[in-house]
Design a protein around this motif. Structure first.
Motif, PDB file in Angstrom:
ATOM      1  N   UNK A  99      51.627 -15.315  -4.348  1.00 15.45           N
ATOM      2  CA  UNK A  99      52.670 -15.371  -3.329  1.00 15.45           C
ATOM      3  C   UNK A  99      52.429 -16.531  -2.367  1.00 15.45           C
ATOM      4  N   UNK A 100      51.135 -16.871  -2.151  1.00 13.60           N
ATOM      5  CA  UNK A 100      50.818 -17.993  -1.261  1.00 13.60           C
ATOM      6  C   UNK A 100      50.743 -19.314  -2.021  1.00 13.60           C
ATOM      7  N   UNK A 101      51.101 -19.294  -3.300  1.00 14.44           N
ATOM      8  CA  UNK A 101      51.050 -20.479  -4.156  1.00 14.44           C
ATOM      9  C   UNK A 101      49.629 -20.988  -4.352  1.00 14.44           C
ATOM     10  N   UNK A 102      48.636 -20.107  -4.189  1.00 15.63           N
ATOM     11  CA  UNK A 102      47.249 -20.455  -4.515  1.00 15.63           C
ATOM     12  C   UNK A 102      47.033 -20.097  -5.983  1.00 15.63           C
ATOM     13  N   UNK A 103      47.596 -20.923  -6.871  1.00  6.80           N
ATOM     14  CA  UNK A 103      47.628 -20.565  -8.279  1.00  6.80           C
ATOM     15  C   UNK A 103      46.222 -20.541  -8.896  1.00  6.80           C
ATOM     16  N   UNK A 104      45.358 -21.443  -8.457  1.00  5.77           N
ATOM     17  CA  UNK A 104      44.016 -21.489  -9.039  1.00  5.77           C
ATOM     18  C   UNK A 104      43.245 -20.207  -8.733  1.00  5.77           C
ATOM     19  N   UNK A 105      43.297 -19.763  -7.469  1.00  2.00           N
ATOM     20  CA  UNK A 105      42.584 -18.534  -7.093  1.00  2.00           C
ATOM     21  C   UNK A 105      43.185 -17.329  -7.800  1.00  2.00           C
ATOM     22  N   UNK A 106      44.540 -17.342  -7.942  1.00  3.89           N
ATOM     23  CA  UNK A 106      45.197 -16.261  -8.666  1.00  3.89           C
ATOM     24  C   UNK A 106      44.704 -16.219 -10.106  1.00  3.89           C
ATOM     25  N   UNK A 107      44.588 -17.403 -10.709  1.00  3.13           N
ATOM     26  CA  UNK A 107      44.090 -17.468 -12.085  1.00  3.13           C
ATOM     27  C   UNK A 107      42.656 -16.963 -12.165  1.00  3.13           C
ATOM     28  N   UNK A 108      41.821 -17.298 -11.173  1.00  5.62           N
ATOM     29  CA  UNK A 108      40.435 -16.850 -11.188  1.00  5.62           C
ATOM     30  C   UNK A 108      40.344 -15.330 -11.113  1.00  5.62           C
ATOM     31  N   UNK A 109      41.227 -14.721 -10.316  1.00  3.49           N
ATOM     32  CA  UNK A 109      41.253 -13.254 -10.248  1.00  3.49           C
ATOM     33  C   UNK A 109      41.519 -12.666 -11.629  1.00  3.49           C
ATOM     34  N   UNK A 110      42.447 -13.277 -12.352  1.00  7.56           N
ATOM     35  CA  UNK A 110      42.775 -12.764 -13.683  1.00  7.56           C
ATOM     36  C   UNK A 110      41.643 -13.044 -14.670  1.00  7.56           C
ATOM     37  N   UNK A 111      40.954 -14.161 -14.513  1.00  2.61           N
ATOM     38  CA  UNK A 111      39.798 -14.438 -15.377  1.00  2.61           C
ATOM     39  C   UNK A 111      38.712 -13.387 -15.143  1.00  2.61           C
ATOM     40  N   UNK A 112      38.472 -13.045 -13.866  1.00  2.67           N
ATOM     41  CA  UNK A 112      37.511 -11.990 -13.558  1.00  2.67           C
ATOM     42  C   UNK A 112      37.958 -10.671 -14.179  1.00  2.67           C
ATOM     43  N   UNK A 113      39.259 -10.385 -14.063  1.00  2.00           N
ATOM     44  CA  UNK A 113      39.788  -9.152 -14.653  1.00  2.00           C
ATOM     45  C   UNK A 113      39.583  -9.151 -16.161  1.00  2.00           C
ATOM     46  N   UNK A 114      39.834 -10.315 -16.799  1.00  2.00           N
ATOM     47  CA  UNK A 114      39.654 -10.407 -18.255  1.00  2.00           C
ATOM     48  C   UNK A 114      38.189 -10.228 -18.627  1.00  2.00           C
ATOM     49  N   UNK A 115      37.302 -10.792 -17.810  1.00  2.00           N
ATOM     50  CA  UNK A 115      35.869 -10.637 -18.079  1.00  2.00           C
ATOM     51  C   UNK A 115      35.462  -9.168 -17.979  1.00  2.00           C
ATOM     52  N   UNK A 116      36.034  -8.467 -16.988  1.00  2.00           N
ATOM     53  CA  UNK A 116      35.761  -7.042 -16.834  1.00  2.00           C
ATOM     54  C   UNK A 116      36.217  -6.281 -18.072  1.00  2.00           C
ATOM     55  N   UNK A 117      37.422  -6.597 -18.549  1.00  2.00           N
ATOM     56  CA  UNK A 117      37.948  -5.949 -19.749  1.00  2.00           C
ATOM     57  C   UNK A 117      37.044  -6.264 -20.938  1.00  2.00           C
ATOM     58  N   UNK A 118      36.608  -7.534 -21.043  1.00  2.00           N
ATOM     59  CA  UNK A 118      35.753  -7.932 -22.173  1.00  2.00           C
ATOM     60  C   UNK A 118      34.435  -7.161 -22.171  1.00  2.00           C
ATOM     61  N   UNK A 119      33.891  -6.924 -20.951  1.00  2.00           N
ATOM     62  CA  UNK A 119      32.634  -6.163 -20.859  1.00  2.00           C
ATOM     63  C   UNK A 119      32.805  -4.783 -21.487  1.00  2.00           C
ATOM     64  N   UNK A 120      33.884  -4.115 -21.177  1.00  2.00           N
ATOM     65  CA  UNK A 120      34.050  -2.738 -21.643  1.00  2.00           C
ATOM     66  C   UNK A 120      34.577  -2.685 -23.073  1.00  2.00           C
ATOM     67  N   UNK A 121      35.280  -3.728 -23.501  1.00  2.00           N
ATOM     68  CA  UNK A 121      35.682  -3.766 -24.910  1.00  2.00           C
ATOM     69  C   UNK A 121      34.461  -3.961 -25.799  1.00  2.00           C
ATOM     70  N   UNK A 122      33.493  -4.753 -25.296  1.00  2.00           N
ATOM     71  CA  UNK A 122      32.301  -5.010 -26.106  1.00  2.00           C
ATOM     72  C   UNK A 122      31.465  -3.744 -26.286  1.00  2.00           C
ATOM     73  N   UNK A 123      31.601  -2.774 -25.336  1.00  2.00           N
ATOM     74  CA  UNK A 123      30.900  -1.502 -25.507  1.00  2.00           C
ATOM     75  C   UNK A 123      31.565  -0.650 -26.584  1.00  2.00           C
TER      76      UNK A 123
END
Length: 1985
Positions: free
Chosen positions: A1550-1574
């Motif tokens: 919403x603040x047009x901070x697209x890079x930080x928004x993308x980083x949040x989603x990368x962190x979210x994807x990493x979290x998902x990857x951690x639990x998928x690997x289990x």
């Protein structure tokens, strides 16, 4: 890609029913009352009526009664006075009764809000059936019956079916200006003065109006002239005139000429008293008055020129128009209406003046005072002299030495919109409105002489003559001839009494005069004249009529011995009015006769009779004669044509004289043919002026055979060819305008208003040749053969040619036999008519005779070769056609036409089609419709001709299409005209026959070769669109015979689960109703054709046509279905539900077509979604597009890209919803039961698209309301959003027309009133409510069919998916209430199924319901609370833990994402849910109440965090810190942590901070990857967060603690949709998109490295293609943008003071957008914290270390410093690109200048610098935009080190600028200027002089001294390179600048040379290796110390 002309499998149009027979049989059977009522057309469907012409004057301008008129004049008068003849449809006219009604807010009853209360009877139902029945009754209440009343209509520009009605023909007038003459004053008033006023166009050098005569004399002065004017008519006392200007020009001048009574003396002498005397000279004035009175009494009838004045009226108009109110709609509309009738002038002149002066009729009334009055010059009186004067006045302000007379003329000028009272036409006939009182002063209309041609046909009788005497030459006359005047008379004979009173009088005298005298120029033998003599021409001119000119000398002073007349006759001249029966006009130079006039002089032009001529018959008198006449054509071709036509009508004597020719009777036919042929050679203007008469005459010739010399001459063919030629000429003229359908406006007007059937033929006997005689025998033979062949082609295979034609003797004998019989036949006809007294009865006898004759000839004809039969047939047709009607003759001529005539006739077929239709309508109007069946209205022969014509026109369309692309428009116009022709035929002819024509058209067009398929479909759709717009389309489609309800079901009960399924045959029959069957297409013909076309167009995509822009052609034509259904919906005949059901049944197959096209529909149609809003926000503005959206799931699932335009999809969807709304419910339910699961899934997907498409556009409305800054409007918008259950008032008699629908399409207007905005919001809201309720009805129907369906699970899940999607969209309270009811019913009936099988959708359900629990609207909150409690209650037994987790996650997501979330409403809802649990008696003995209580406490704690977040809404950094802290707290709850990371991504986006928004989603994807690997062990999946560290090392914090803390397979944990492979891919795809938006294209590559293995493993090649395409775009961006990319800007922000709490003494690095300046961030933070602390806030302006002891404890301090990324030298080896230097940043540096004395700045030798390096906890970019500093390092630089650093920096900059691939000249010159051009202000030279001038005494500084010296050596080298580089970059004008740079460079180099060459000897001693030791300055310092 497919070739352009690839054809889809074509279809043959089916054979239509015999409609007339079907209707008659149905009506006879009487089995349907409905069909009895609606089955046939009304009796008065079409009627021919006469409309009286609107006359501007109180009576028509016609010749006086009693005159015997010439035939031509008689025809003209008849044409100008007879009524208009119109063919009208009364049904159509009756439909617009209430079109003017507009809706207001009072039409809706939606203003009240219900109180917030719990839903009553939540659990009080005994069975599921009872619950369904209750919900259905609630849904059906207060519904809007007409869906299309709410739907915005299509743009009329696309509505080809709207045939424009031409404007009624009117007399042409330009922009009208009223000029009132108020005063004309001179310094003295001694005699009467007379004025003339006229307009001149200086640009065109032309007089553009007739003269208007007026005088402003007092009664006393008028009495001076009483002896000469005994009678004064009121009309001559007019002081006001209405002028007309058709072509405004900047140089239009009003010229006023002033005359006085003739007196002795030159003009100058007579004017002298006016220039020298004043009113105070009473004695002299009295003497002059007496003298003037004497002259008036003696010479009162003679005038002399006196003065003139002028004014540019366009200057006055433009000045008066500047401050005119531009919203003056009346004047604008009148001007626009007028311009619509004007020709299109393609000249540059007209185009330029049109822009500047289009508002001549829209200026403010103005008063003009003319103070410059020029004296007339006796030798410069002509119009040529006047125009020269005007030209000089325009060029220069000083008026050339022309004497002026003191005085003034005052005029009032105003535009004329309505004719003033008491006005007179130019013929002095009173105009309407007539003044009730006797006005003393009339207002005269002044006739305009337009500066260019005006192409408007004559409409009134006008016959005026203007005579302009120009010049007279009596110089060579021996006797005295001075003071000359000319007496002008219009004579009807030679006797003096034959002078006719037809000359219009001047001011203050009689209206008409018998003679008029020209003004006298004193003592001038060759005077010029400016007189205009206006005459009314007699209607009948003979060779006796002539103009007589008598020349007199006037004796100004009466001599003593002279008495009597003051006139001395000089001579005569005359001009016959008629020369060879033609009016004489033009320029003439006449001789003057000195003797008396000879006898019979008027019968010839002045030749050489035995009389005395002046100067031997030399022309001495110049004059011009002009006629303004609607009788005299003044064109040779037209006059010849009319003369010969009237000769045929009888009364002419032979030989006939036509101009110089004498025509014998036997030559008349030949000459008439020649005159007809030459008509098209006439000049355009006269042809247009007399167009109506010409066409009437030609149509008479087509209709009537003429008797010439006892022989019948048939001129039909040649007259028809002439009509075609004229039509072609008018269409090809660039001067004439066309309407939007390409029709010439003049011809369209003629057909609609003027054309009527020619008078019935007179009783004539035919000759043996008959009409066949007008074509040569060979021609007739050829045409006959062609006719027969064309008929054979039209009814059989067109590719099989007929055998070649040949004639034989037998054929000739048969033909002669027929010819012989024909004479007797017509004699018999005459006898029958006389004896039987009726032509119609005689016709019947003749027809019987013809049948007998045909039978007798049959045997002979059978043996004649084909071509001869054709000729015989043609001959027979020609013989018998004397009895046929005009339409039959016209059709025959169209069929037999050949060559260019045939080509043009079909090119402009619209004209002949409309001509046919109007003549047919007149024919039908005379029939007895009750005794003559519809199929017998027209003969079979005529039907054959029509069939041939339609076939030929269809072939012509195909021929045009084969040509170049530019001809497509012409083909479209022909196609439209053919469609309108068949449209009209449906009201006139046998409808089954017309359907056959339609079938032939469709098949013929489909078979067109070498034409692209899209073009063909477009053509057919347009054709059918017009046909289907017929008023009686429903009857034509036999809608009353459609199956409105389901067949009797063998199943006992739909809702009974025990009932058996229907038979296979029954199933196929039900499904077949929704398909386009052969039977359906045959029975409902037009509907079947239309739906077939639509289906074909939609199928194009599957054939690969999307790649060739097919659908760019087609979308507008989908409107045909929308328009059709709209017309049904608003038709008062379709009000009854049973009628609507039958109409809807017509379109059941449309439903199947739309369902099949679901994949191509655009599902982002809604105005407020995606980028498709209409608020002007750009589509790429991603602020409005959240990265996490429910529609993303559809995109991730591989939803195909829409191939239909958004508008097209919207039209198709509203049609689908209309059918679903009105179709029989039992039929729809049976259909949903029988349909296969794949079809059901498509149906549910279609419903989802419908919900998106018709979402209420609330943001659009709010956006507009904010612009209006009206609180009340916002309130009304809020109400309309929350309670859209008002109903729009009922309207009757509505048909599909734009102005009759309740929504006006005014979206592009920005200046809407509150009422308009309010109304638009209400209608839009009602449309959203109604469409979504239709979807809900259908969903309920599907749900109720679930027990009988096989795929129960997928049905429930699919329905729930649609319901959840509807909750995602903006909805009204009404709809939400019913939706929650349906959801509750779904939970009650299928709870177990939902909670077990639909876990993901159940999570969505919890989130949506919880979102509405926080709604500020009481009703929405109440419904949501009841629904959420039911979910808890019915999940309690086995799935409550999952529901609890989902509700908790939903709340976390809700409070994180919603910026305007209000926790007080949610708390209220939580209490309500608790109350439900406490009041639920059935569950009191269970653990449910306590479990609910525990859940609500958890939710409440989350709300508390929310409250804290709310405090920091305005501080984004603090807010993100808090959200980060909350997310961190959920480290062991992956679902919730993921939710909060997504919330953070949303906020950043919403603040047009697209890079930080993308980083949040990368962190979210990493979290998902951690639990998928289990859970799973797939090589293509990331092994955890480690895989992501190439994107960012920060991601490692997402590593799971250990397996024993949290198990991913625990119930309710990691159960969200994102904890799947597709969810992981979806998150990463969104992250990649956001990285791309943020410009970090290299990160996009890293993200896709993780995605691609998963896509490859799943073989998802479609997505792989898309992925690599996105990667290519990213790499292209890196290449293209290169070093131009701007990354973030960084600042150190320190907080100091106890007021900051946790922030006290903490430092952060803030990341701001690129190119953010220090004042910007400083201003932002200061503004925010000043609101918190007020005056206690202090901003520290410098970057020096803060001493806490010196700070005020009651204050809050902020220090902001700009910092740059800092890298060690070893790091720079790996960070080569601009991106690498701006990514993964943890260390930052800032510098602080200081001196030992404490000042920040000082001299070079005392300037130190402190470098501070800061290290952050995490690397940028991160999930936050600020990161706290965890380490600080500092070190100082000495002055010489500072100098070294500065010089190194300058050298680097020069090197980079010099060696760039594309050098920037400006940048290079700027650096050079600062390097070699600087001589002061611490430039390089001064630095060298300070540090290098002397070798330092301190050995510690040796190395730094040497390093600086080497820096300067490199610097001077780089400067030299830069100067040389600049030499090649400069332009020619910069040579001096380059020389100056070179000079400065040389000077600098010479100045530096001694310092650079001086070396320190100690540094260059021989090196002893054992003692070698490298010392830095600091280490040496330490060791020495």
């Amino acid at each position: 890609m497919l070739p352009l002309f690839y054809k889809t499998p074509s279809y043959e149009a089916v054979e239509p029913l015999d409609l007339e027979e079907f209707l008659m049989s149905q009506l006879r059977s009487g089995d349907s009352a409905l069909m009895q009522e609606l089955g046939d057309f009304p009796d008065d469907d079409l009627k021919v009526e006469q409309v009286e012409k609107e006359c501007r004057t109180v009576r028509h301008s016609v010749p006086k009664d009693g005159l015997e008129l010439d035939p031509h004049v008689r025809d003209c008068v008849k044409s100008y006075t007879q009524p208009w003849l119109l063919v009208k449809s009364p049904t159509l006219a009756g439909l617009s009764d209430d079109s003017g009604r507009t809706l207001t807010s009072s039409d809706f009853n939606l203003r009240s809000l219900t109180p917030d209360k719990r839903v009553e009877g939540l659990l009080a139902f005994s069975s599921h059936e009872e619950l369904d029945r209750f919900n259905q009754e609630a849904r059906q209440g207060n519904r809007h019956p007409e869906l299309f009343a709410l739907y915005p209509p299509a743009d009329e520009e696309d509505a080809v079916e709207l045939r424009p009605i031409p404007d009624c023909p009117k007399e042409h007038t330009g922009d009208r200006i009223l000029i009132r003459c108020q005063t004309m004053k001179f310094e003295i008033e001694i005699e009467p003065l007379f004025a003339t006023m006229a307009l001149y166009d200086l640009k065109e050098k032309k007089k553009i109006s007739e003269d208007f005569h007026f005088d402003l004399n007092s009664e006393q002065l008028k009495n001076f002239l009483k002896p000469h004017t005994p009678h004064i008519d009121p009309s001559t006392q007019a002081k006001s005139a209405i002028f007309s200007v058709t072509y405004p020009s900047p140089d239009i001048y009003l010229v006023i000429k002033v005359e006085k009574v003739l007196q002795q003396g030159e003009i100058g002498e007579c004017a002298d008293p006016y220039m020298t005397l004043r009113e105070c000279d009473s004695g002299k004035l009295e003497k002059l008055r007496v003298q003037a009175e004497t002259f008036c009494q003696r010479l009162g009838r003679y005038r002399m020129p006196f003065a003139w004045a002028t004014v540019n009226i366009m200057d006055v108009i433009s000045t008066a128009a500047i401050d005119r109110d531009v919203t003056d709609s009346d004047s604008k509309s009148s001007s626009i209406d007028r311009k619509a009738q004007l020709p299109r002038r393609n000249s540059e002149r007209y185009n330029t003046i049109d822009d500047q002066f289009c508002n001549v009729s829209a200026f403010k009334p103005a008063t003009i005072t003319i103070n410059t009055i020029f004296k007339q010059e006796g030798d410069r009186l002509s119009d040529e002299d006047l125009l020269k004067f005007l030209s000089e006045i325009k060029k220069t302000s000083n008026q050339r030495r022309v004497k002026t007379i003191p005085g003034s003329i005052k005029l009032d000028m105003s535009p004329v919109h309505e004719t003033p009272l008491g006005s007179l036409s130019t013929e002095l006939i009173p105009l309407i409105p007539v003044s009730e009182k006797n006005q003393s002063r009339a207002i005269k209309e002044v006739l305009e002489f337009p500066s260019s041609e005006v192409y408007v046909p004559h409409n009134v009788y006008r016959n005026l003559l203007y005579v302009y005497p120009q010049r007279l030459n009596f110089v060579n006359r021996l006797t005295s001839a001075r003071n000359i005047t000319i007496k002008i008379q219009f004579m009807s004979g030679e006797d003096p009494t034959c002078s006719l009173p037809v000359i219009f009088g001047k001011s203050s005298g009689p209206e008409f005069l018998q003679a008029v005298y020209t003004p006298v120029t004193y003592h001038n033998k060759s005077p010029d004249f400016y007189e205009e003599v206006k005459m009314a021409l007699p209607a009948r001119l003979t060779e006796r009529h002539h103009l007589l000119f008598t020349f007199y000398q006037i004796s100004c002073q009466q001599k003593q011995n002279q008495s009597g007349s003051c006139e001395t006759l000089i001579g005569y001249s005359w001009l016959p009015m008629v020369n060879n029966d033609r009016l004489q006009t033009g320029q003439f130079c006449l001789p003057i006769i000195l003797d008396r006039l000879p006898v019979n002089y008027s019968l010839h032009t002045p030749e050489n009779p035995p009389v005395k001529w002046m100067e031997s018959h030399k022309g001495l008198f110049n004059l011009e004669v002009q006629a303004v006449s609607s009788v005299h054509t003044q064109d040779n071709h037209l006059e010849r044509f009319f003369t010969l036509c009237h000769a045929l009508e009888g009364g002419a004597t032979f030989p006939l004289r036509v101009r110089e020719e004498k025509i014998q009777e036997n030559k008349l036919e030949h000459e008439l043919k020649l005159s007809i042929i030459s008509l098209s050679s006439s000049r355009l203007e006269p042809l247009v002026l007399f167009l109506h008469l010409v066409l009437d005459k030609l149509f008479t010739l087509i209709m009537q055979p003429m008797v010439i010399a006892g022989q019948t001459a048939n001129l039909a063919q040649i007259a028809f060819e002439s009509v075609v030629s004229i039509v072609n000429s008018l269409h090809n003229s660039q001067e004439l305008i066309r309407d939007q359908q390409g029709r010439n406006s003049l011809l369209a007007t003629y057909l609609y208003w003027v054309f009527r059937l020619p008078d019935p033929p007179r009783d004539i006997l035919p000759s043996a040749e008959s009409r066949y005689s007008t074509m040569g025998r060979a021609t007739a033979s050829a045409v006959g053969s062609m006719l027969l062949q064309s008929r054979i082609r039209s009814s059989s295979n067109p590719d099989i040619p007929a055998p070649p034609a040949s004639a034989d003797d037998e054929a000739v004998s048969v033909i002669s036999l027929v010819h012989s019989v024909s004479c007797g036949l017509f004699a018999f006809f005459q006898l029958c008519k006389i004896s039987l007294g009726s032509a119609s009865i005689a016709n019947k006898f003749i027809l019987i005779f013809i049948v007998i004759l045909a039978g007798a000839l049959l045997k002979k004809i059978c043996f004649i070769p084909l071509a001869t039969k054709g000729r015989l047939f043609f001959t027979t047709v020609c013989v018998f056609s004397l009895l046929q009607q005009f339409h039959e003759e016209l059709a025959l001529q169209m069929v037999v036409s050949t060559g260019v005539c045939r080509e043009n006739a079909y090119k402009y077929a619209w004209f002949f089609f409309e001509l046919l239709v109007k003549s047919m309508a007149q024919h039908v109007s005379h029939l007895d419709k009750h005794s003559v069946p519809r199929r017998n209205h027209f003969s079979d022969r005529f039907k054959d001709d029509i069939t041939t014509i339609v076939s030929v026109v269809t072939a012509e369309i195909g021929t045009i299409l084969v040509k170049q692309q530019k001809e497509v428009e012409q083909a479209e116009k022909v196609n439209i005209s053919l469609a309108f022709f068949l449209y009209d035929l449906l009201s006139l002819m046998d409808r089954g026959f017309v359907f056959q024509l339609v079938k032939n058209y469709c098949n013929q067009v489909m078979s067109a070769k070498c034409v692209s398929m899209p073009t063909l479909i477009s053509m057919r759709l347009e054709f059918l669109r017009i046909l289907c717009s017929h008023e009686h389309y429903l009857n034509l489609s036999l809608f009353f015979s459609s199956p409105a309800s389901a067949p009797a079901s063998p199943c006992p009960s739909i809702s009974s689960q025990s009932s058996s399924s229907c038979s296979f045959q029954e199933q196929q029959r039900i499904l077949g109703l929704f398909e386009l069957s052969q039977e359906f297409k045959q029975k409902h013909y037009l509907t079947g054709l239309l739906l077939t076309e639509l289906s074909a167009a939609l199928d194009m995509e599957s054939e690969g046509y999307a790649n060739i822009d097919t659908f760019k052609l087609l979308p507008p034509h989908y409107l045909v279905i929308t328009n059709l259904l709209c017309s049904h919906d608003l038709d008062h005949r379709c009000i009854k539900p049973e009628v609507r059901a039958k109409v809807a049944a017509l379109y059941l197959s449309l439903v199947g077509i739309i369902i099949d096209s679901t994949n191509y529909l655009d599902f982002t149609v809604s105005d407020t979604r995606g980028g498709k809003n209409k608020t002007g926000v750009p589509e790429d503005d991603l602020e409005n597009v959240p990265p996490i959206n429910q529609s993303v799931a559809m995109a991730i699932a591989g939803k195909s890209v829409a191939t239909l335009a958004a508008d097209t999809s919207r039209h198709l969807l509203v049609c689908f919803l209309w059918v679903m709304k009105n179709a029989d419910r039992s039929l729809i339910q049976r259909w949903t039961i029988e349909m296969p699961s794949s079809l059901l899934n498509k149906l549910l997907e279609l419903l989802t698209i419908c919900v998106s498409c018709f979402e209420y556009g609330v943001s659009l409305l709010i956006y507009r309301l904010v612009l209006q800054q009206s609180f009340k409007l916002i309130l009304s918008a809020f109400k309309s959003l929350t309670g859209m259950d008002r109903t729009i008032g009922q309207r009757e008699n509505l048909r599909w027309r734009k102005d009759l629908t309740q929504w006006r399409q005014t979206n592009d207007r920005q200046d809407k009133t509150k009422a308009e905005l309010d109304q638009e919001a209400l209608i839009s809201g009602n449309l959203a409510t109604e469409t979504n309720l239709i979807v809900l009805d259908l969903l309920e129907t599907i749900v109720q069919a679930v027990p009988l369906a096989e795929c129960k699970d997928s049905m429930v899940g699919g329905v729930l998916k649609v319901l959840l999607h509807s909750l995602t969209c903006n909805q009204s309270t009404t709809f939400l209430s019913h939706t929650f009811s349906t959801l509750r019913a779904l939970v009650v009936k299928f709870g177990d199924l939902l909670f077990e099988e639909e876990a993901e959708q159940c999570a969505d359900l919890c989130q949506k319901v919880l979102q509405y629990c926080s709604s500020p609207v009481d009703e929405n909150r109440s419904q949501a609370c009841a629904t959420l409690y039911l979910i808890m209650r019915y999940s309690y037994s086995n799935n409550f833990s999952r529901v609890k987790m989902q509700v908790t996650m939903s709340l976390a997501s809700l409070v994180g994402k919603s910026s305007d979330f209000q926790e007080e409403y949610l708390r209220c809802s939580l209490r309500t849910i608790l109350a439900y649990a406490e009041e639920d008696t059935e569950m009191q003995n269970t653990q449910l109440p306590s479990q609910v209580d525990e859940l609500l406490r958890n939710l409440n704690s989350i709300l508390s965090d929310t409250v804290k977040m709310r405090e920091f809404q305005e501080d984004p950094e603090m807010l993100m810190d808090l959200m980060y802290r909350i997310a961190k707290g959920y480290q062991t709850s992956p679902d919730l942590r993921l939710t909060w990371l997504q919330n953070m991504a949303e906020k950043h986006n919403n603040r047009k901070c697209y890079t930080e928004s993308a980083m949040c989603l990368v962190h979210a994807a990493a979290l998902v990857a951690e639990y998928l690997s289990m859970l799973e062990d797939h090589k293509y999946l990331p092994v955890g967060s480690v895989t992501f560290q190439n994107i960012s090392p920060n991601v490692l914090e997402e590593s799971a603690v250990s397996d024993d803390i949290l198990s991913p397979d625990e119930d309710g944990v990691c159960s969200g949709r994102y904890f799947t492979e597709s969810g992981l891919v979806g998150l990463l795809e969104q992250a990649a998109e956001l990285f791309s938006n943020g410009g970090l294209y290299e990160a996009v590559n890293e993200v896709y490295k993780i995605i691609i293995p998963a896509l490859e493993a799943h073989r998802d090649f479609r997505k792989l293609a898309s992925t690599h395409e996105k990667l290519q775009r990213a790499f292209d961006n890196i290449i293209q943008k290169g070093h131009k990319r701007m990354f973030g800007t960084y600042f150190r922000v320190g907080f100091y003071g106890a007021k900051f709490g946790d922030l006290d003494e903490r430092e952060f690095i803030y990341k701001e957008p690129a190119i953010t300046h220090l004042p910007e961030i400083s201003h932002r933070l200061e503004n925010f914290y000043i609101q918190c602390f007020g005056d206690a806030l202090v901003m520290i302006k410098d970057s020096t270390p803060v001493d806490r002891k010196q700070l005020n404890p009651s204050k809050a301090y902020i220090q902001i410093t700009y910092v740059e990324p800092f890298f060690d030298d070893y790091e720079m080896k790996d960070r080569l690109t601009n991106f690498e230097k701006n990514f993964n940043l943890r260390r930052f540096m800032y510098t602080t200048p200081f001196t030992k004395s404490g000042r920040p700045r000082g001299e070079l030798y005392e300037q130190y610098k402190r470098k501070t390096i800061l290290t952050t906890m995490h690397a940028f970019p991160y999930v936050k935009t600020r990161i706290n500093v965890i380490q600080k390092e500092e070190f100082d630089l000495t002055p010489i080190e500072v100098a070294i650093e500065d010089m190194q920096k300058k050298t680097r900059e020069l090197a980079v600028a010099t060696h760039r691939e594309q050098p920037d000249a400006k940048m290079l010159q700027m650096l050079l200027q600062g390097s070699v051009g600087a001589t002061v202000n611490q430039g390089p030279l001064e630095v060298a002089q300070v540090f290098l001038n002397e070798i330092p005494a301190d050995p510690k500084l040796f190395r730094h001294h040497n390093k600086l010296r080497l820096c300067f050596k490199e610097f001077i080298m780089r400067c030299g390179e830069a100067v040389e580089k600049n030499k090649h970059l400069i332009t020619l004008d910069q040579k001096e600048y380059q020389q100056e740079l070179k000079k400065n460079y040389n000077r600098l180099r010479e100045s530096l040379r001694p310092m650079l060459e001086r070396k320190i000897p100690e540094l260059y001693k021989p090196i002893i290796r054992d003692s070698f030791k490298r010392l830095s300055f600091r280490r040496a310092q330490e060791e020495n110390s």
